[in-house]
Motif scaffolding. Structure first.
Motif, short mmCIF file in Angstrom:
data_model
loop_
_atom_site.label_atom_id
_atom_site.label_comp_id
_atom_site.label_asym_id
_atom_site.label_seq_id
_atom_site.Cartn_x
_atom_site.Cartn_y
_atom_site.Cartn_z
N LEU A 1 0.83 -1.21 0.00
CA LEU A 1 0.00 0.00 0.00
C LEU A 1 0.86 1.26 0.00
O LEU A 1 0.55 2.23 -0.69
CB LEU A 1 -0.95 0.00 1.20
CG LEU A 1 -2.09 -1.00 1.13
CD1 LEU A 1 -2.85 -1.05 2.44
CD2 LEU A 1 -3.02 -0.69 -0.02
N LEU A 2 1.94 1.24 0.76
CA LEU A 2 2.84 2.38 0.79
C LEU A 2 3.45 2.64 -0.59
O LEU A 2 3.48 3.77 -1.06
CB LEU A 2 3.93 2.15 1.85
CG LEU A 2 4.83 3.32 2.20
CD1 LEU A 2 4.03 4.55 2.62
CD2 LEU A 2 5.79 2.92 3.30
N LEU A 3 3.88 1.57 -1.25
CA LEU A 3 4.45 1.71 -2.60
C LEU A 3 3.39 2.15 -3.61
O LEU A 3 3.69 2.93 -4.51
CB LEU A 3 5.09 0.39 -3.04
CG LEU A 3 6.39 0.03 -2.33
CD1 LEU A 3 6.73 -1.44 -2.57
CD2 LEU A 3 7.52 0.93 -2.79
N SER A 4 2.17 1.66 -3.45
CA SER A 4 1.12 2.06 -4.40
C SER A 4 0.74 3.52 -4.21
O SER A 4 0.32 4.18 -5.16
CB SER A 4 -0.12 1.16 -4.27
OG SER A 4 -0.82 1.42 -3.09
N TRP A 5 0.93 4.04 -3.01
CA TRP A 5 0.61 5.43 -2.71
C TRP A 5 1.77 6.35 -3.08
O TRP A 5 1.59 7.35 -3.77
CB TRP A 5 0.29 5.56 -1.21
CG TRP A 5 0.06 6.95 -0.72
CD1 TRP A 5 -0.66 7.94 -1.33
CD2 TRP A 5 0.57 7.52 0.48
NE1 TRP A 5 -0.65 9.08 -0.57
CE2 TRP A 5 0.11 8.85 0.56
CE3 TRP A 5 1.35 7.03 1.52
CZ2 TRP A 5 0.41 9.69 1.61
CZ3 TRP A 5 1.64 7.87 2.57
CH2 TRP A 5 1.17 9.18 2.62
N LYS A 6 2.98 6.01 -2.66
CA LYS A 6 4.13 6.89 -2.83
C LYS A 6 4.94 6.62 -4.09
O LYS A 6 5.74 7.44 -4.50
CB LYS A 6 5.05 6.78 -1.61
CG LYS A 6 4.43 7.25 -0.33
CD LYS A 6 5.20 8.37 0.21
CE LYS A 6 4.63 8.85 1.52
NZ LYS A 6 4.83 10.26 1.68
N GLY A 7 4.77 5.42 -4.67
CA GLY A 7 5.58 5.06 -5.83
C GLY A 7 6.88 4.42 -5.39
O GLY A 7 7.09 4.11 -4.22
N SER A 8 7.76 4.23 -6.33
CA SER A 8 9.05 3.60 -6.10
C SER A 8 9.78 4.28 -4.94
O SER A 8 9.78 5.50 -4.83
CB SER A 8 9.88 3.71 -7.39
OG SER A 8 11.15 3.20 -7.20
N MET A 9 10.38 3.47 -4.06
CA MET A 9 11.05 4.01 -2.87
C MET A 9 12.31 3.22 -2.59
O MET A 9 12.40 2.05 -2.93
CB MET A 9 10.17 3.90 -1.63
CG MET A 9 8.83 4.52 -1.70
SD MET A 9 7.88 4.21 -0.19
CE MET A 9 8.65 5.39 0.89
N PHE A 10 13.24 3.87 -1.88
CA PHE A 10 14.36 3.13 -1.33
C PHE A 10 13.84 2.27 -0.19
O PHE A 10 12.90 2.64 0.51
CB PHE A 10 15.44 4.07 -0.79
CG PHE A 10 16.29 4.70 -1.85
CD1 PHE A 10 17.05 3.93 -2.72
CD2 PHE A 10 16.34 6.08 -1.98
CE1 PHE A 10 17.85 4.51 -3.69
CE2 PHE A 10 17.13 6.67 -2.94
CZ PHE A 10 17.89 5.88 -3.81
N GLN A 11 14.46 1.12 -0.02
CA GLN A 11 14.08 0.21 1.06
C GLN A 11 14.14 0.92 2.41
O GLN A 11 13.24 0.76 3.23
CB GLN A 11 15.03 -0.99 1.03
CG GLN A 11 14.69 -2.09 1.98
CD GLN A 11 15.52 -3.32 1.72
OE1 GLN A 11 15.57 -3.78 0.58
NE2 GLN A 11 16.16 -3.84 2.73
N ARG A 12 15.14 1.74 2.64
CA ARG A 12 15.27 2.45 3.93
C ARG A 12 14.10 3.42 4.15
O ARG A 12 13.70 3.66 5.28
CB ARG A 12 16.61 3.17 4.02
CG ARG A 12 16.77 4.31 3.04
CD ARG A 12 18.08 5.06 3.23
NE ARG A 12 18.28 6.01 2.17
CZ ARG A 12 19.16 5.88 1.19
NH1 ARG A 12 19.95 4.83 1.15
NH2 ARG A 12 19.26 6.80 0.26
#
Length: 161
Positions: free
Chosen positions: A57-68
């Motif tokens: 859900l976080l990735l679907s909301w914010k898009g691509s992210m660093f693992q940290r």
């Protein structure tokens, strides 16, 4: 205390200590456990779990992210996040790619399968949130959100402030 609250306390008199029955912390914790159990039940029908849905859900909301950054934006600690991401990668819901600028960092992206799982998770969460406030007037729902937000803020404020 409302009549509905009194009825619930009487109904659960043998199951819940009287002090707990009116304690905001106990009630919030109990509501969260019931909510999580019901959401998890919905997700298991699709081979998912509540813990796996968080990063999706976080990735679907914010898009691509660093693992940290996934760790920083969630309540999950680094070792647990690595384990979750390993499971999501094995299930082909995410991809991880080493950063071109920082070899220690990895960028996490959703796959199509991950986007589908995030949509299932979102639907399950929305369904259970609707169930949780069934019969509430819009103003009551807003009040519950406001009060719980204030409870969280109170608990997260360092002592002595």
């Amino acid at each position: 205390m409302t009549e509905a609250t009194k009825d619930i306390i009487e109904t659960n008199a043998d199951a819940v200590h009287p002090e707990a029955a009116v304690a905001p912390g106990y009630l919030a914790n109990h509501a969260a456990r019931v909510f999580n159990r019901l959401v998890d039940g919905r997700l298991r029908e699709h081979g998912l779990t509540l813990s796996l849905i968080g990063p999706l859900l976080l990735l679907s909301w914010k898009g691509s992210m660093f693992q940290r950054d996934l760790v920083r934006h969630s309540a999950v600690k680094q070792p647990a996040m690595v384990a979750l991401l390993d499971k999501l990668e094995a299930a082909e819901m995410i991809t991880r790619q080493a950063s071109a600028t920082d070899r220690r960092a990895a960028t996490v992206d959703l796959t199509d399968r991950g986007r589908d799982a995030a949509a299932i998770g979102r639907a399950a969460l929305l369904e259970m949130n609707a169930k949780a406030v069934n019969g509430f007037a819009p103003q009551e729902t807003a009040l519950v959100v406001d009060l719980l937000t204030r409870v969280i803020a109170n608990l997260e404020t360092p002592s002595g402030t």
